[in-house]
Design an enzyme around this catalytic site. Structure first.
Site, PDB file in Angstrom:
ATOM      1  N   ARG A  93       0.817  -1.266   0.115  1.00  0.00           N
ATOM      2  CA  ARG A  93       0.107   0.209   0.090  1.00  0.00           C
ATOM      3  C   ARG A  93       0.883   1.397  -0.121  1.00  0.00           C
ATOM      4  NH1 ARG A  93      -4.601  -1.399   4.445  1.00  0.00           N
ATOM      5  NH2 ARG A  93      -2.710  -2.740   5.036  1.00  0.00           N
ATOM      6  N   LYS A 193     -13.831   8.345  -3.187  1.00  0.00           N
ATOM      7  CA  LYS A 193     -13.492   8.397  -1.703  1.00  0.00           C
ATOM      8  C   LYS A 193     -12.236   9.422  -1.284  1.00  0.00           C
ATOM      9  CE  LYS A 193     -10.744   4.899   0.224  1.00  0.00           C
ATOM     10  NZ  LYS A 193     -10.219   3.628   0.746  1.00  0.00           N
ATOM     11  N   ARG A 195      -9.702  10.289   1.772  1.00  0.00           N
ATOM     12  CA  ARG A 195      -9.460   9.731   3.059  1.00  0.00           C
ATOM     13  C   ARG A 195      -9.051  11.039   3.839  1.00  0.00           C
ATOM     14  NH1 ARG A 195      -8.124   5.002   5.827  1.00  0.00           N
ATOM     15  NH2 ARG A 195      -8.404   3.768   3.969  1.00  0.00           N
TER      16      ARG A 195
HETATM   17  C1  R5P Z   1      -7.555   1.510  -0.348  1.00  0.00           C
HETATM   18  O1  R5P Z   1      -7.142   2.030  -1.227  1.00  0.00           O
HETATM   19  C2  R5P Z   1      -7.816  -0.053   0.003  1.00  0.00           C
HETATM   20  O2  R5P Z   1      -8.408  -0.563  -1.476  1.00  0.00           O
HETATM   21  C3  R5P Z   1      -8.845  -0.199   0.964  1.00  0.00           C
HETATM   22  O3  R5P Z   1     -10.048   0.389   0.454  1.00  0.00           O
HETATM   23  C4  R5P Z   1      -8.452   0.252   2.137  1.00  0.00           C
HETATM   24  O4  R5P Z   1      -7.285  -0.332   2.392  1.00  0.00           O
HETATM   25  C5  R5P Z   1      -9.674  -0.282   3.139  1.00  0.00           C
HETATM   26  O5  R5P Z   1      -9.010   0.217   4.465  1.00  0.00           O
HETATM   27  P1  R5P Z   1      -9.911   0.490   5.759  1.00  0.00           P
HETATM   28  O6  R5P Z   1     -10.945  -0.588   6.072  1.00  0.00           O
HETATM   29  O7  R5P Z   1      -9.148   0.990   6.587  1.00  0.00           O
HETATM   30  O8  R5P Z   1     -10.932   1.702   5.388  1.00  0.00           O
END
Ligand code: R5P
Length: 295
Positions: A93, A193, A195
């Site tokens: 990641r 999305k 973050r």
């Molecule tokens: C992010 O780009 C991934 O594809 C997932 O959406 C992410 O790692 C999910 O993380 P969490 O459950 O902490 O939101």
């Protein structure tokens, strides 16, 4: 050919050995009092193709060290070829220096595997958001980043038949979900999305899926904290979904699964890349197929 399961590779390792009609053994492991690992192969490797299986979660640091030690030692003990199967690839990641001075770990892990002596590398749904192919992480060895859309589609059909909509919680998740929707034969779209912090996530609603009266399945590669799924589910409920379920390749912790169920999810399902009580999809068949294709 022999499949050898490292400490976190037993579930898929046993199945892989059956699919490949290969022998099966396990790497002996114990921890010294100071936390260092003590490892030992319990079978002869000379002139054999050795398939080392190790999922790199939970405890990625420990699992990675074990795998690197095992690759190098298998070569020292005379293995003619070492094939590495890591159903979950850790550290993928962090694929960019988001902030000054950060370590970009995905390429470093790739280098470590190559330097240790892996001849081939296979994983499942590696997190390749800004890298378009696994060959960019492992430049000198062949392998594959395996997907499991058939297994995911079969689960959706079994649970909901045709009364379902499939969505992705963010744009990048289309790599996992789009093919599944195609196989199920339903419309697909993703949220956008943003973050805001490690656990705070903001989604914008999607226009292209009519969720009214339907079961919604959110498909992603990973559930970690569950924040991404919960954010998307809130919108789907507002959009009139009858129920919301999570279908992912990698569920990082059982606590993440529990959080989703407590948050109102109907089902939480994942693959056995990281084995847990939520693992209902088997990735071993797809991995075996990819290994056979390169043989
Ligand atoms: C992010 O780009 C991934 O594809 C997932 O959406 C992410 O790692 C999910 O993380 P969490 O459950 O902490 O939101």
């Amino acid at each position: 050919m022999i499949v050898i399961a490292c400490s976190n590779g037993k579930v898929i390792g046993k199945k892989l050995a059956k699919h490949l009609k290969a022998g099966y053994s396990e790497l002996f492991k114990e921890l010294f009092p100071d936390g260092e690992v003590h490892l030992r192969f319990e079978c002869h490797l000379r002139e054999k193709t050795v398939i080392l299986v190790q999922s790199l979660s939970p405890r990625p640091n420990e699992m990675l060290v074990e795998l690197i030690f095992a690759i190098e030692t298998a070569k020292e003990l005379g293995a003619s070829k070492v094939i590495v199967v890591a159903p979950y690839l850790c550290y993928a990641r962090q694929d960019k220096r988001f902030h000054f001075g950060e370590v970009v770990s995905n390429r470093i892990v790739g280098k470590l595997l190559e330097v240790a002596g892996a001849d081939e590398f296979y994983t499942v749904a590696a997190h390749l958001h800004r890298v378009d192919d696994i060959s960019k992480l492992l430049t000198s060895i062949k392998g594959a980043n395996v997907a499991i859309p058939e297994e995911m589609a079969a689960w959706v059909k079994k649970k909901f038949g045709a009364n379902v909509v499939i969505v992705g919680p963010d744009v990048e998740s289309h790599r996992v979900g789009r093919k599944v929707a195609e196989l199920v034969g339903v419309k697909y779209d993703t949220f956008l999305k943003k973050r805001i912090s490690g656990s705070r996530i903001k989604h914008t609603a999607i226009a292209n899926v009519d969720a009214r009266g339907k079961h919604a399945v959110i498909i992603d590669d990973i559930v970690s904290t569950g924040g991404t799924m919960l954010g998307a589910a809130k919108h789907l409920k507002k959009m009139g979904a009858k129920s919301v379920s999570a279908l992912v390749v990698h569920l990082m912790t059982e606590a993440g699964g529990k959080k989703l169920l407590q948050g109102g999810f109907k089902f939480v399902a994942c693959s056995n890349s990281i084995p847990s009580k939520y693992s209902v999809l088997d990735a071993s068949k797809a991995l075996a197929k990819a290994i056979k294709l390169n043989a």
